[in-house]
Structures are given as structure tokens and as C-alpha cells.
Design an enzyme around this catalytic site. Structure first.
Site, PDB file in Angstrom:
ATOM      1  N   HIS A  38     -59.990 -19.247  71.468  1.00 13.43           N
ATOM      2  CA  HIS A  38     -59.659 -19.250  70.032  1.00 13.43           C
ATOM      3  C   HIS A  38     -59.216 -20.638  69.530  1.00 13.43           C
ATOM      4  O   HIS A  38     -59.806 -21.137  68.557  1.00 13.43           O
ATOM      5  CB  HIS A  38     -58.625 -18.154  69.749  1.00 13.43           C
ATOM      6  CG  HIS A  38     -57.994 -18.213  68.406  1.00 13.43           C
ATOM      7  ND1 HIS A  38     -58.695 -17.994  67.235  1.00 13.43           N
ATOM      8  CD2 HIS A  38     -56.717 -18.488  68.032  1.00 13.43           C
ATOM      9  CE1 HIS A  38     -57.859 -18.138  66.205  1.00 13.43           C
ATOM     10  NE2 HIS A  38     -56.665 -18.450  66.656  1.00 13.43           N
ATOM     11  N   HIS A  64     -52.360 -24.980  67.980  1.00 10.25           N
ATOM     12  CA  HIS A  64     -51.748 -24.297  66.837  1.00 10.25           C
ATOM     13  C   HIS A  64     -51.006 -23.007  67.194  1.00 10.25           C
ATOM     14  O   HIS A  64     -50.120 -22.592  66.451  1.00 10.25           O
ATOM     15  CB  HIS A  64     -52.793 -24.020  65.735  1.00 10.25           C
ATOM     16  CG  HIS A  64     -53.638 -22.799  65.964  1.00 10.25           C
ATOM     17  ND1 HIS A  64     -54.726 -22.774  66.790  1.00 10.25           N
ATOM     18  CD2 HIS A  64     -53.541 -21.533  65.462  1.00 10.25           C
ATOM     19  CE1 HIS A  64     -55.268 -21.570  66.789  1.00 10.25           C
ATOM     20  NE2 HIS A  64     -54.567 -20.787  65.994  1.00 10.25           N
ATOM     21  N   ASP A  65     -51.368 -22.358  68.294  1.00 10.49           N
ATOM     22  CA  ASP A  65     -50.680 -21.116  68.665  1.00 10.49           C
ATOM     23  C   ASP A  65     -49.706 -21.300  69.832  1.00 10.49           C
ATOM     24  O   ASP A  65     -49.178 -20.303  70.344  1.00 10.49           O
ATOM     25  CB  ASP A  65     -51.706 -20.023  69.008  1.00 10.49           C
ATOM     26  CG  ASP A  65     -52.220 -19.276  67.763  1.00 10.49           C
ATOM     27  OD1 ASP A  65     -51.477 -19.204  66.756  1.00 10.49           O
ATOM     28  OD2 ASP A  65     -53.365 -18.782  67.796  1.00 10.49           O
ATOM     29  N   GLU A  68     -45.993 -20.473  68.590  1.00 14.28           N
ATOM     30  CA  GLU A  68     -45.887 -19.074  68.161  1.00 14.28           C
ATOM     31  C   GLU A  68     -46.063 -18.100  69.324  1.00 14.28           C
ATOM     32  O   GLU A  68     -45.384 -17.082  69.394  1.00 14.28           O
ATOM     33  CB  GLU A  68     -46.965 -18.818  67.093  1.00 14.28           C
ATOM     34  CG  GLU A  68     -46.736 -17.589  66.267  1.00 14.28           C
ATOM     35  CD  GLU A  68     -47.795 -17.468  65.177  1.00 14.28           C
ATOM     36  OE1 GLU A  68     -47.814 -18.315  64.274  1.00 14.28           O
ATOM     37  OE2 GLU A  68     -48.613 -16.530  65.259  1.00 14.28           O
ATOM     38  N   ASP A  69     -46.973 -18.391  70.216  1.00 18.76           N
ATOM     39  CA  ASP A  69     -47.378 -17.387  71.212  1.00 18.76           C
ATOM     40  C   ASP A  69     -47.073 -17.739  72.664  1.00 18.76           C
ATOM     41  O   ASP A  69     -47.421 -16.969  73.567  1.00 18.76           O
ATOM     42  CB  ASP A  69     -48.890 -17.115  71.086  1.00 18.76           C
ATOM     43  CG  ASP A  69     -49.241 -16.447  69.765  1.00 18.76           C
ATOM     44  OD1 ASP A  69     -48.363 -15.783  69.186  1.00 18.76           O
ATOM     45  OD2 ASP A  69     -50.387 -16.593  69.304  1.00 18.76           O
ATOM     46  N   ASP A 125     -58.246 -21.459  61.146  1.00 12.57           N
ATOM     47  CA  ASP A 125     -57.687 -20.273  61.818  1.00 12.57           C
ATOM     48  C   ASP A 125     -58.196 -19.000  61.141  1.00 12.57           C
ATOM     49  O   ASP A 125     -58.606 -18.034  61.805  1.00 12.57           O
ATOM     50  CB  ASP A 125     -56.159 -20.356  61.763  1.00 12.57           C
ATOM     51  CG  ASP A 125     -55.474 -19.420  62.746  1.00 12.57           C
ATOM     52  OD1 ASP A 125     -56.082 -19.030  63.752  1.00 12.57           O
ATOM     53  OD2 ASP A 125     -54.294 -19.085  62.502  1.00 12.57           O
TER      54      ASP A 125
HETATM   55  P1  NDP Z   1     -52.181  -8.433  63.669  1.00 13.35           P
HETATM   56  O1  NDP Z   1     -51.354  -9.565  63.192  1.00 13.35           O
HETATM   57  O2  NDP Z   1     -51.551  -7.374  64.509  1.00 13.35           O
HETATM   58  O3  NDP Z   1     -53.421  -8.953  64.479  1.00 13.35           O
HETATM   59  C1  NDP Z   1     -54.240  -9.949  63.930  1.00 13.35           C
HETATM   60  C2  NDP Z   1     -53.983 -11.235  64.682  1.00 13.35           C
HETATM   61  O4  NDP Z   1     -54.332 -11.053  66.047  1.00 13.35           O
HETATM   62  C3  NDP Z   1     -54.870 -12.348  64.176  1.00 13.35           C
HETATM   63  O5  NDP Z   1     -54.260 -13.009  63.102  1.00 13.35           O
HETATM   64  C4  NDP Z   1     -55.026 -13.210  65.400  1.00 13.35           C
HETATM   65  O6  NDP Z   1     -53.907 -14.084  65.376  1.00 13.35           O
HETATM   66  C5  NDP Z   1     -54.882 -12.240  66.578  1.00 13.35           C
HETATM   67  N1  NDP Z   1     -56.122 -11.822  67.277  1.00 13.35           N
HETATM   68  C6  NDP Z   1     -56.282 -11.754  68.614  1.00 13.35           C
HETATM   69  N2  NDP Z   1     -57.474 -11.283  68.952  1.00 13.35           N
HETATM   70  C7  NDP Z   1     -58.144 -11.059  67.790  1.00 13.35           C
HETATM   71  C8  NDP Z   1     -59.450 -10.579  67.503  1.00 13.35           C
HETATM   72  N3  NDP Z   1     -60.322 -10.243  68.471  1.00 13.35           N
HETATM   73  N4  NDP Z   1     -59.839 -10.457  66.210  1.00 13.35           N
HETATM   74  C9  NDP Z   1     -58.962 -10.800  65.226  1.00 13.35           C
HETATM   75  N5  NDP Z   1     -57.691 -11.260  65.442  1.00 13.35           N
HETATM   76  C10 NDP Z   1     -57.294 -11.387  66.732  1.00 13.35           C
HETATM   77  O7  NDP Z   1     -52.894  -7.748  62.419  1.00 13.35           O
HETATM   78  P2  NDP Z   1     -52.236  -7.132  61.146  1.00 13.35           P
HETATM   79  O8  NDP Z   1     -50.886  -6.618  61.465  1.00 13.35           O
HETATM   80  O9  NDP Z   1     -52.380  -8.101  60.051  1.00 13.35           O
HETATM   81  O10 NDP Z   1     -53.170  -5.902  60.817  1.00 13.35           O
HETATM   82  C11 NDP Z   1     -54.116  -5.938  59.797  1.00 13.35           C
HETATM   83  C12 NDP Z   1     -53.720  -5.052  58.685  1.00 13.35           C
HETATM   84  O11 NDP Z   1     -53.551  -3.718  59.183  1.00 13.35           O
HETATM   85  C13 NDP Z   1     -52.414  -5.437  58.014  1.00 13.35           C
HETATM   86  O12 NDP Z   1     -52.634  -5.548  56.632  1.00 13.35           O
HETATM   87  C14 NDP Z   1     -51.433  -4.343  58.336  1.00 13.35           C
HETATM   88  O13 NDP Z   1     -50.658  -3.973  57.217  1.00 13.35           O
HETATM   89  C15 NDP Z   1     -52.301  -3.194  58.747  1.00 13.35           C
HETATM   90  N6  NDP Z   1     -51.711  -2.505  59.897  1.00 13.35           N
HETATM   91  C16 NDP Z   1     -52.244  -1.362  60.290  1.00 13.35           C
HETATM   92  C17 NDP Z   1     -51.756  -0.695  61.370  1.00 13.35           C
HETATM   93  C18 NDP Z   1     -52.436   0.503  61.816  1.00 13.35           C
HETATM   94  O14 NDP Z   1     -53.423   0.884  61.250  1.00 13.35           O
HETATM   95  N7  NDP Z   1     -51.982   1.130  62.874  1.00 13.35           N
HETATM   96  C19 NDP Z   1     -50.591  -1.175  62.135  1.00 13.35           C
HETATM   97  C20 NDP Z   1     -50.144  -2.442  61.687  1.00 13.35           C
HETATM   98  C21 NDP Z   1     -50.699  -3.074  60.605  1.00 13.35           C
HETATM   99  P3  NDP Z   1     -53.881 -15.567  66.016  1.00 13.35           P
HETATM  100  O15 NDP Z   1     -54.732 -16.465  65.228  1.00 13.35           O
HETATM  101  O16 NDP Z   1     -52.431 -15.934  65.965  1.00 13.35           O
HETATM  102  O17 NDP Z   1     -54.376 -15.362  67.384  1.00 13.35           O
HETATM  103 ZN    ZN Z   2     -54.822 -18.671  65.631  1.00 20.95          ZN
END
Ligand code: NDP
Ligand code: ZN
Length: 182
Positions: A38, A64-65, A68-69, A125
Site C-alpha cells: 500500500h 505515511h502509515d 499511525e499503524d 492515499d
Molecule cells: P475502516 O477505517 O475500518 O477501514 C478502511 C481503512 O482500512 C482504509 O482507510 C485503509 O486505511 C485500510 N485498508 C486496509 N486494507 C484495505 C483494503 N483492502 N481496501 C480498503 N481499505 C483498506 O473503514 P470505515 O470505518 O471507514 O468503514 C467504512 C464505512 O462503513 C464508514 O462510513 C463507517 O461508518 C461504516 N461502518 C460500517 C460498519 C459495518 O457495517 N459493520 C462498521 C464500521 C463502520 P489505510 O490507508 O490507513 O491503510
Molecule cells: Zn494509507
């Protein structure tokens, strides 16, 4: 043999550093891809697709991560990569001590005030995460959850407009594909 120029050395060092820090982490896609793919994808978007050659921006993308991670500290980044790279990484890092919904709201609220290089990293990102949601999404996400993420990303990107026409065009194409989420 002549030494490599400093920006290239720093960029290679950033790849190696990030690979070490993320070595035990995986993405959320069904294949559990190595996490380091990523940050490398962000650097590729900025370098290859947006033609950005500023090593400060490319290193910040690779790193960048890490704050945070992973256990990476601000001092560690500053010692190895200097103030400019570190400031960008800090600017694009969420405060993990805050609740998730607060963090997501703050990303929208803070986007417009980011520095130009931080906006470039943030645009990349969002491009990479939207591509992942279209091509290699988390296995357990419903279409509704993916769509909610697209809508939130669009709100963040609204604050990043006027930064780089090419990156914003790529994002517009991706955002227009939200109806293909399954
Ligand atoms: P998350 O923050 O839990 O997950 C998205 C993050 O995961 C990305 O920003 C990315 O961050 C990382 N990531 C790692 N692997 C992947 C991948 N294969 N594809 C995409 N991202 C990946 O998501 P949200 O909480 O934002 O969930 C999306 C929406 O769903 C929100 O609007 C929330 O309100 C809702 N929601 C729904 C739930 C449910 O249905 N059970 C529970 C919680 C939220 P990085 O760039 O840092 O790696
Ligand atoms: Zn990222």
C-alpha cells in the site's frame, strides 16, 4: 563507483524502513496482501501517474502509515528523514487515541488546512484505498459499507481540491465508479 544522489538514497531508505515496520501487517483484502504494497502504491501513483519527483513527498508517501499503524515515533522519523518528511507524515496521521468516528470527522475538517505536500500524499492515499475497494476490497465488507467509505472519501477530497489536477482527475474517475461497488 559514484554514490547515488541523496534523494534516491533517502527514498530507498524509506522503502526499507517502512517494509521493516509493516513486516507483520497485512491489508484487509481476501488475499491478506502484504501491508507494504500500500505505501509503495502511493509512491507509484505520485511518481509514475502524477510525475512528482520530489523525494520529500515520495518518502512521506512511503512512510505515511508508520506513525499511525506501527510503533514508529516522530523522533525516529526526524532522525532518519528530517523535519520536512516527518512533518508531512505527522500531518496525514490520525490520532489513534480518538474514537474512530471523531477521527473520520477530523479528516474532513482538517483537509483544506494541510500543507501542499501533505495534500498530495492524502490524495494518493484516497486513490489507493478507493482502488482497493473496487479491486481488492476487505472480504467481509458489504456494498453499503464500501459506498459509505466512498462518500466519506469524497468529503475529505473536497478539502484537497486545487492541489493537483491529474490526481484529482484520477479521483473523480474512481468516485464516479461508486455504483459498481458490489
Ligand atoms: P475502516 O477505517 O475500518 O477501514 C478502511 C481503512 O482500512 C482504509 O482507510 C485503509 O486505511 C485500510 N485498508 C486496509 N486494507 C484495505 C483494503 N483492502 N481496501 C480498503 N481499505 C483498506 O473503514 P470505515 O470505518 O471507514 O468503514 C467504512 C464505512 O462503513 C464508514 O462510513 C463507517 O461508518 C461504516 N461502518 C460500517 C460498519 C459495518 O457495517 N459493520 C462498521 C464500521 C463502520 P489505510 O490507508 O490507513 O491503510
Ligand atoms: Zn494509507
Amino acid at each position: 563507483m559514484q554514490e547515488e544522489p541523496l534523494p534516491l538514497r533517502m527514498t530507498i531508505q524509506a522503502v526499507a524502513f517502512a517494509a521493516g515496520k509493516h513486516r507483520h501487517q497485512r491489508r484487509k483484502d481476501a488475499d491478506a496482501s502484504p501491508y507494504i504494497n500500500h505505501p509503495i502504491a502511493l509512491a507509484e501513483v505520485l511518481s509514475v501517474e502524477a510525475n512528482i519527483s520530489d523525494a520529500t513527498v515520495l518518502c512521506a508517501a512511503l512512510l505515511h502509515d508508520t506513525i499511525e499503524d506501527t510503533e514508529t515515533t516522530v523522533d525516529e522519523l526526524r532522525d532518519l528523514f528530517g523535519d520536512a518528511v516527518t512533518a508531512i507524515v505527522v500531518a496525514v496521521s490520525d490520532d489513534k487515541s480518538l474514537p474512530k468516528e471523531t477521527r473520520k470527522a477530523l479528516q474532513i475538517a482538517h483537509a483544506a488546512a494541510l500543507s501542499h505536500p501533505a495534500k498530495l500524499v492524502k490524495l494518493a492515499d484516497k486513490i489507493c484505498n478507493l482502488r482497493d475497494l473496487l479491486n481488492a476490497p476487505p472480504a467481509d465488507w458489504t456494498a453499503e459499507r464500501k459506498l459509505a467509505y466512498f462518500q466519506w472519501a469524497e468529503a475529505v477530497v473536497a478539502g484537497l481540491r486545487g492541489t493537483h489536477a491529474g490526481l484529482e482527475a484520477i479521483l473523480d474517475d474512481l468516485l464516479a465508479r461508486a455504483d459498481r461497488l458490489r
